[in-house]
Design an enzyme around this catalytic site. Structure first.
Site, mmCIF file in Angstrom:
data_model
loop_
_atom_site.group_PDB
_atom_site.id
_atom_site.type_symbol
_atom_site.label_atom_id
_atom_site.label_comp_id
_atom_site.label_asym_id
_atom_site.label_seq_id
_atom_site.Cartn_x
_atom_site.Cartn_y
_atom_site.Cartn_z
ATOM 1 N N GLY A 6 7.285 5.131 -2.363
ATOM 2 C CA GLY A 6 7.912 4.252 -3.348
ATOM 3 C C GLY A 6 8.008 2.830 -2.828
ATOM 4 C CG ASP A 37 11.788 8.539 0.708
ATOM 5 O OD1 ASP A 37 11.301 7.597 0.049
ATOM 6 O OD2 ASP A 37 11.395 9.718 0.601
ATOM 7 N N GLY A 38 13.383 5.876 -0.130
ATOM 8 C CA GLY A 38 14.158 5.271 -1.200
ATOM 9 C C GLY A 38 14.788 6.343 -2.063
ATOM 10 C CB ALA A 39 17.432 7.301 -3.651
ATOM 11 C CE LYS A 99 13.867 11.131 -1.696
ATOM 12 N NZ LYS A 99 13.218 9.811 -1.890
ATOM 13 N N GLY A 100 12.143 11.179 -6.592
ATOM 14 C CA GLY A 100 10.924 11.778 -7.107
ATOM 15 C C GLY A 100 10.200 11.010 -8.184
ATOM 16 N N GLY A 131 8.607 8.508 -7.713
ATOM 17 C CA GLY A 131 7.355 8.114 -7.066
ATOM 18 C C GLY A 131 6.338 9.237 -7.015
ATOM 19 C CD GLU A 154 9.976 11.137 -2.028
ATOM 20 O OE1 GLU A 154 9.597 9.954 -2.100
ATOM 21 O OE2 GLU A 154 10.670 11.681 -2.912
ATOM 22 C CE LYS A 181 15.991 1.879 -8.058
ATOM 23 N NZ LYS A 181 15.164 2.260 -6.906
#
Length: 207
Positions: free
Chosen positions: A8, A62-64, A75-76, A78, A84, A102
């Site tokens: 992401g 990671d991002g969220a 998440k997800g 991306g 992940e 977010k």
């Protein structure tokens, strides 16, 4: 140091910055959560390994798509939620990078829940998700064909609205045959770093 590299926009920015540090002599090895992140890491000359070569990661970043005050995550979006989760689970610490929009009070408030599904089971899983109160739609590419994950599965973007009991919903989704994983990441984040105009704010889970 062994690092898990997320997928992401936030993760890609992190990978590029990490590449700069590697070129200055930082000694790390990484495992990417998607083919896209792996390709970027290779362009940045970040050494990559696999779980056949190592047992645990020191850190995953990671991002969220959403973060609640207790560090529950969606998440997800991306498209890499399964990998992940594997990488996050194998890391000693799991750090999330987000921007302020977010942050939500309840998961599902601003984003659908991505649900990775075996293609054969998409019609049946769709019906079961609707019975749970969701509104699932198949994620598609710009050409109109279904998006395929790196694991060759499909994703159902499922709108539930604000979720009062995410753990119960997570359990119900996992009972559905054909579901590979879903985007509710509960009790996994060690800390969340929120990038704000004045700097970075750290959120930690209340004990």
């Amino acid at each position: 140091m062994l690092l898990g590299l997320g997928t992401g926009r936030a993760s890609e920015a992190f990978i590029r910055r990490l590449g700069e540090q590697v070129r200055r002599g930082l000694q790390i090895q990484g495992i990417a959560t998607s083919e896209r992140s792996e390709a970027l890491a290779r362009r940045e000359n970040i050494p990559l390994v696999s779980f056949e070569q190592i047992e645990r990661l020191d850190l995953a970043v990671d991002g969220a798509d959403e973060v609640t005050p207790d560090l529950g995550l969606t998440k997800g979006l991306g498209g890499a939620l399964l990998r992940e989760r594997v990488v996050a689970y194998e890391a000693e610490r799991f750090i999330i990078l987000v921007t302020p929009e977010k942050l939500v009070e309840k998961l599902g408030s601003r984003a659908p829940i991505p649900i990775e599904v075996v293609p054969f089971a998409v019609p049946t899983v769709t019906r079961h998700l609707a019975a749970l109160g969701g509104k699932p739609t198949v994620r598609k590419n710009a050409d109109g064909f279904p998006f395929q994950t790196d694991n060759h599965n499909w994703i159902l973007h499922t709108v539930f609205g604000p979720i009062d009991a995410p753990a119960a919903l997570d359990a119900d989704i996992r009972k559905i045959p054909g579901v590979v994983d879903n985007g509710l990441f509960l009790g996994m984040a060690s800390a969340v770093l929120v990038g704000e105009p004045g700097g970075v704010r750290e959120l930690t889970r209340q004990r």
